[in-house]
Design a protein around this motif. Structure first.
Motif, PDB file in Angstrom:
ATOM      1  N   ARG A 131      -0.801   1.999 -15.359  1.00 15.24           N
ATOM      2  CA  ARG A 131      -0.621   2.403 -16.508  1.00 15.24           C
ATOM      3  C   ARG A 131      -1.663   3.736 -16.812  1.00 15.24           C
ATOM      4  O   ARG A 131      -2.210   3.905 -15.361  1.00 15.24           O
ATOM      5  CB  ARG A 131      -1.520   1.751 -17.769  1.00 15.24           C
ATOM      6  N   ARG A 132      -1.472   5.207 -17.362  1.00 12.17           N
ATOM      7  CA  ARG A 132      -2.204   5.887 -17.670  1.00 12.17           C
ATOM      8  C   ARG A 132      -3.712   5.972 -17.860  1.00 12.17           C
ATOM      9  O   ARG A 132      -4.592   6.767 -17.410  1.00 12.17           O
ATOM     10  CB  ARG A 132      -2.035   7.498 -19.044  1.00 12.17           C
ATOM     11  N   ILE A 133      -4.134   4.684 -18.654  1.00 14.72           N
ATOM     12  CA  ILE A 133      -5.576   4.547 -18.837  1.00 14.72           C
ATOM     13  C   ILE A 133      -6.427   4.071 -17.914  1.00 14.72           C
ATOM     14  O   ILE A 133      -7.490   4.165 -17.969  1.00 14.72           O
ATOM     15  CB  ILE A 133      -5.881   3.488 -20.237  1.00 14.72           C
ATOM     16  N   ASP A 134      -5.088   3.970 -16.612  1.00 11.90           N
ATOM     17  CA  ASP A 134      -6.197   2.753 -14.797  1.00 11.90           C
ATOM     18  C   ASP A 134      -6.703   3.286 -14.165  1.00 11.90           C
ATOM     19  O   ASP A 134      -7.019   3.307 -13.349  1.00 11.90           O
ATOM     20  CB  ASP A 134      -5.052   1.678 -14.787  1.00 11.90           C
ATOM     21  N   ASN A 135      -6.492   4.444 -14.859  1.00  9.18           N
ATOM     22  CA  ASN A 135      -7.479   5.894 -13.315  1.00  9.18           C
ATOM     23  C   ASN A 135      -7.288   5.056 -12.267  1.00  9.18           C
ATOM     24  O   ASN A 135      -7.638   5.219 -11.160  1.00  9.18           O
ATOM     25  CB  ASN A 135      -9.206   4.917 -13.513  1.00  9.18           C
ATOM     26  N   ALA A 136      -5.737   5.272 -11.953  1.00 11.28           N
ATOM     27  CA  ALA A 136      -5.276   4.594 -10.813  1.00 11.28           C
ATOM     28  C   ALA A 136      -3.770   6.195 -10.664  1.00 11.28           C
ATOM     29  O   ALA A 136      -2.898   5.987  -9.318  1.00 11.28           O
ATOM     30  CB  ALA A 136      -3.753   3.237 -11.225  1.00 11.28           C
ATOM     31  N   GLY A 137      -4.361   7.075 -11.010  1.00 10.12           N
ATOM     32  CA  GLY A 137      -3.381   8.447 -10.820  1.00 10.12           C
ATOM     33  C   GLY A 137      -1.845   9.125 -11.341  1.00 10.12           C
ATOM     34  O   GLY A 137      -1.091   9.310 -10.444  1.00 10.12           O
ATOM     35  N   VAL A 138      -2.190   7.992 -12.332  1.00 12.57           N
ATOM     36  CA  VAL A 138      -0.693   7.277 -13.078  1.00 12.57           C
ATOM     37  C   VAL A 138      -0.567   9.282 -13.780  1.00 12.57           C
ATOM     38  O   VAL A 138      -1.374   8.897 -14.840  1.00 12.57           O
ATOM     39  CB  VAL A 138      -0.659   6.648 -13.227  1.00 12.57           C
ATOM     40  N   SER A 139       0.493   9.334 -13.756  1.00 14.95           N
ATOM     41  CA  SER A 139       0.099  11.147 -15.130  1.00 14.95           C
ATOM     42  C   SER A 139       1.357  10.503 -16.182  1.00 14.95           C
ATOM     43  O   SER A 139       1.241  10.563 -17.102  1.00 14.95           O
ATOM     44  CB  SER A 139       0.692  12.504 -14.621  1.00 14.95           C
ATOM     45  N   ASN A 140       2.331  10.851 -15.430  1.00 15.81           N
ATOM     46  CA  ASN A 140       3.113  10.092 -16.155  1.00 15.81           C
ATOM     47  C   ASN A 140       4.801   9.151 -15.501  1.00 15.81           C
ATOM     48  O   ASN A 140       4.840   9.766 -14.237  1.00 15.81           O
ATOM     49  CB  ASN A 140       3.752  11.134 -17.106  1.00 15.81           C
ATOM     50  N   ILE A 141       5.549   9.040 -16.521  1.00 17.37           N
ATOM     51  CA  ILE A 141       7.318   8.955 -15.550  1.00 17.37           C
ATOM     52  C   ILE A 141       8.125   9.139 -16.289  1.00 17.37           C
ATOM     53  O   ILE A 141       7.888   9.588 -17.245  1.00 17.37           O
ATOM     54  CB  ILE A 141       7.594   6.801 -15.756  1.00 17.37           C
ATOM     55  N   LEU A 142       8.689   9.856 -15.779  1.00 19.08           N
ATOM     56  CA  LEU A 142      10.029  10.877 -16.455  1.00 19.08           C
ATOM     57  C   LEU A 142      10.827   9.592 -17.582  1.00 19.08           C
ATOM     58  O   LEU A 142      11.352   8.787 -16.955  1.00 19.08           O
ATOM     59  CB  LEU A 142      10.779  11.442 -15.183  1.00 19.08           C
ATOM     60  N   ASP A 143      11.110  10.363 -18.525  1.00 23.38           N
ATOM     61  CA  ASP A 143      12.220   9.972 -20.177  1.00 23.38           C
ATOM     62  C   ASP A 143      13.407   9.073 -19.529  1.00 23.38           C
ATOM     63  O   ASP A 143      13.247   8.295 -19.282  1.00 23.38           O
ATOM     64  CB  ASP A 143      11.445  10.449 -21.105  1.00 23.38           C
ATOM     65  N   PRO A 144      14.178   9.840 -18.200  1.00 24.26           N
ATOM     66  CA  PRO A 144      15.122   9.304 -17.457  1.00 24.26           C
ATOM     67  C   PRO A 144      15.294   8.930 -16.809  1.00 24.26           C
ATOM     68  O   PRO A 144      16.217   7.703 -16.852  1.00 24.26           O
ATOM     69  CB  PRO A 144      15.742  10.906 -17.358  1.00 24.26           C
ATOM     70  N   LEU A 145      14.337   8.285 -15.985  1.00 17.79           N
ATOM     71  CA  LEU A 145      14.151   7.606 -15.061  1.00 17.79           C
ATOM     72  C   LEU A 145      13.258   5.628 -16.037  1.00 17.79           C
ATOM     73  O   LEU A 145      14.344   5.021 -15.987  1.00 17.79           O
ATOM     74  CB  LEU A 145      13.014   7.887 -14.009  1.00 17.79           C
ATOM     75  N   LYS A 146      13.101   6.188 -17.234  1.00 19.72           N
ATOM     76  CA  LYS A 146      12.210   5.387 -17.811  1.00 19.72           C
ATOM     77  C   LYS A 146      13.804   4.131 -18.298  1.00 19.72           C
ATOM     78  O   LYS A 146      13.683   3.136 -18.647  1.00 19.72           O
ATOM     79  CB  LYS A 146      10.709   5.334 -18.598  1.00 19.72           C
ATOM     80  N   SER A 147      14.729   5.148 -18.810  1.00 17.96           N
ATOM     81  CA  SER A 147      15.280   5.249 -19.872  1.00 17.96           C
ATOM     82  C   SER A 147      16.171   3.828 -18.959  1.00 17.96           C
ATOM     83  O   SER A 147      17.683   3.219 -18.976  1.00 17.96           O
ATOM     84  CB  SER A 147      16.757   6.424 -20.091  1.00 17.96           C
ATOM     85  N   ARG A 148      16.494   3.750 -17.143  1.00 16.76           N
ATOM     86  CA  ARG A 148      17.316   3.569 -15.917  1.00 16.76           C
ATOM     87  C   ARG A 148      17.157   1.718 -15.893  1.00 16.76           C
ATOM     88  O   ARG A 148      17.936   1.226 -15.760  1.00 16.76           O
ATOM     89  CB  ARG A 148      17.280   4.256 -14.890  1.00 16.76           C
ATOM     90  N   PHE A 149      16.238   1.827 -16.878  1.00 14.02           N
ATOM     91  CA  PHE A 149      15.705   0.433 -16.783  1.00 14.02           C
ATOM     92  C   PHE A 149      16.526  -0.893 -18.021  1.00 14.02           C
ATOM     93  O   PHE A 149      15.716   0.168 -18.850  1.00 14.02           O
ATOM     94  CB  PHE A 149      14.366  -0.046 -16.438  1.00 14.02           C
ATOM     95  N   ALA A 150      16.615  -1.828 -17.452  1.00 15.79           N
ATOM     96  CA  ALA A 150      16.941  -2.228 -18.133  1.00 15.79           C
ATOM     97  C   ALA A 150      16.154  -2.782 -18.919  1.00 15.79           C
ATOM     98  O   ALA A 150      15.971  -3.208 -20.913  1.00 15.79           O
ATOM     99  CB  ALA A 150      17.540  -3.592 -17.900  1.00 15.79           C
ATOM    100  N   THR A 151      14.899  -3.558 -18.692  1.00 12.83           N
ATOM    101  CA  THR A 151      14.129  -3.144 -20.052  1.00 12.83           C
ATOM    102  C   THR A 151      12.356  -2.650 -19.024  1.00 12.83           C
ATOM    103  O   THR A 151      12.164  -3.328 -18.211  1.00 12.83           O
ATOM    104  CB  THR A 151      13.205  -4.594 -19.498  1.00 12.83           C
ATOM    105  N   ILE A 152      11.157  -2.522 -20.210  1.00 15.05           N
ATOM    106  CA  ILE A 152       9.836  -2.706 -19.248  1.00 15.05           C
ATOM    107  C   ILE A 152       9.299  -3.530 -20.217  1.00 15.05           C
ATOM    108  O   ILE A 152       8.520  -3.451 -20.864  1.00 15.05           O
ATOM    109  CB  ILE A 152       9.035  -1.091 -20.394  1.00 15.05           C
TER     110      ILE A 152
END
Length: 342
Positions: free
Chosen positions: A135-156
């Motif tokens: 997650r973005r709060i995990d200090n792991a270098g995650v900026s974000n995931i593009l919304d169109p890419l997130k919507s490609r998954f059946a579930t998160i």
């Protein structure tokens, strides 16, 4: 939506055969990758692991290669893409650390996830996508995931650590009972929501797994330093103190020799430790004696620890279920408690 490891395994068991892509989020070291690997194996699928954080967009669409006359070009697949396109057996394509990938690499995954093809190349029907990210709060270098890419998954779904899931894994993998007993006694130390920018580790399921691997080899006198390097100084100090209690417990051999008179600890941490150790020592040939001690624990008001002991024993060796002691217990209230926990 937050789910525990057991729920995630059930979800993947249903979604992988149905070819429904799943995105798993969660803190570092919670076991996301391990659970996906286990789920792929349970489904009878091969596993392909990609790390888009080190990819270029061409990894997802292929390299342009001109025709011999130079009039046109084709995108030729290579690497993971080529392996997936040529997969002959059911395959889980696991995209790990997706949130750390650059936007251009994420964008290149969109067509693969939605249309299951890239350019002229179409994926076989037996390829299933699963992805994971911190997650973005995990200090792991995650900026974000593009919304169109997130919507490609059946579930998160968001994976939350579970002491029950960790101890089940630990019992099945012969982790030393003193570590299992400690985390059962102090489940809050399995993981932490704290973050640090310092060069140090904090408690996590992955960190405690590292402690389990270190314990047999760490030099005497360096236990605190080594364990602190895996889970932090505070958690390491508590575990070292617990080990001192564990080392003064009644002998397991002594309990199995005289289970009807062997002492039963009254200290809760010691009870947790002795139950875990006896569960690990149990096997079909001594389970009748284990049950004598477990029934005494039950009679003295320590039923929770007696159930824990027997559940661990069966989880490690299913042949115990065929022993007379196990079968006779099933008609009792104790037996019903064991079966309910197991």
């Amino acid at each position: 939506m937050k789910i525990n490891p057991s729920q995630l395994r059930s979800l993947l068991a249903a979604y992988i055969p149905a070819r429904l892509p799943v995105l798993i989020t969660g803190a570092c070291g919670t076991g996301k990758s391990d659970i996906v690997e286990q789920a792929a194996k349970a489904a009878g699928h091969d596993l392909l692991i990609s790390h888009p954080v080190v990819e270029d967009p061409t990894d997802s669409k292929g390299l342009p290669f001109p025709n011999s006359d130079g009039s046109a070009a084709r995108f030729l697949p290579f690497g993971d893409l080529e392996q997936a396109l040529n997969a002959k057996c059911p395959l889980v394509w696991f995209i790990d650390d997706l949130g750390q990938a650059s936007p251009s690499v994420q964008a290149a995954k969109m067509q693969l996830l939605l249309a299951r093809k890239i350019g002229e190349h179409r994926l076989p029907e037996h390829v299933t996508f699963v992805a994971a990210t911190n997650r973005r709060i995990d200090n792991a270098g995650v900026s974000n995931i593009l919304d169109p890419l997130k919507s490609r998954f059946a579930t998160i779904v968001e994976l939350e650590p579970s002491i029950q899931a960790w101890t089940e894994w630990a019992v099945s993998n012969d982790v030393t009972p003193e570590l299992i007993a400690f985390l059962r006694f102090r489940p809050a130390l399995l993981s932490t929501d704290q973050k640090t920018k310092e060069l140090e580790n904090l408690p996590s399921p992955r960190g405690w797994g590292s402690v389990a691997r270190q314990l047999p080899v760490v030099p005497k006198g360096l236990e605190l330093e080594a364990i602190a390097g895996a889970v932090g100084e505070a958690a390491a100090a508590e575990f070292i103190a617990f080990r001192q209690i564990y080392q003064h417990l009644p002998s397991i051999d002594g309990i199995l020799t005289a289970p009807d008179v062997a002492p039963i600890p009254t200290n809760l941490s010691a009870l947790c430790a002795i139950s875990t150790a006896l569960g690990q020592a149990a096997h079909p040939n001594n389970f009748d004696r284990v049950m004598v001690y477990a029934h005494r624990m039950m009679a003295e008001g320590y039923g929770e620890y007696a159930v824990m002991l027997c559940s661990d024993a069966v989880r490690r060796n299913s042949e115990i279920c065929a022993t007379p002691a196990w079968i006779m217990a099933q008609g009792t209230e104790f037996g019903r408690l064991i079966m309910g926990n197991h």
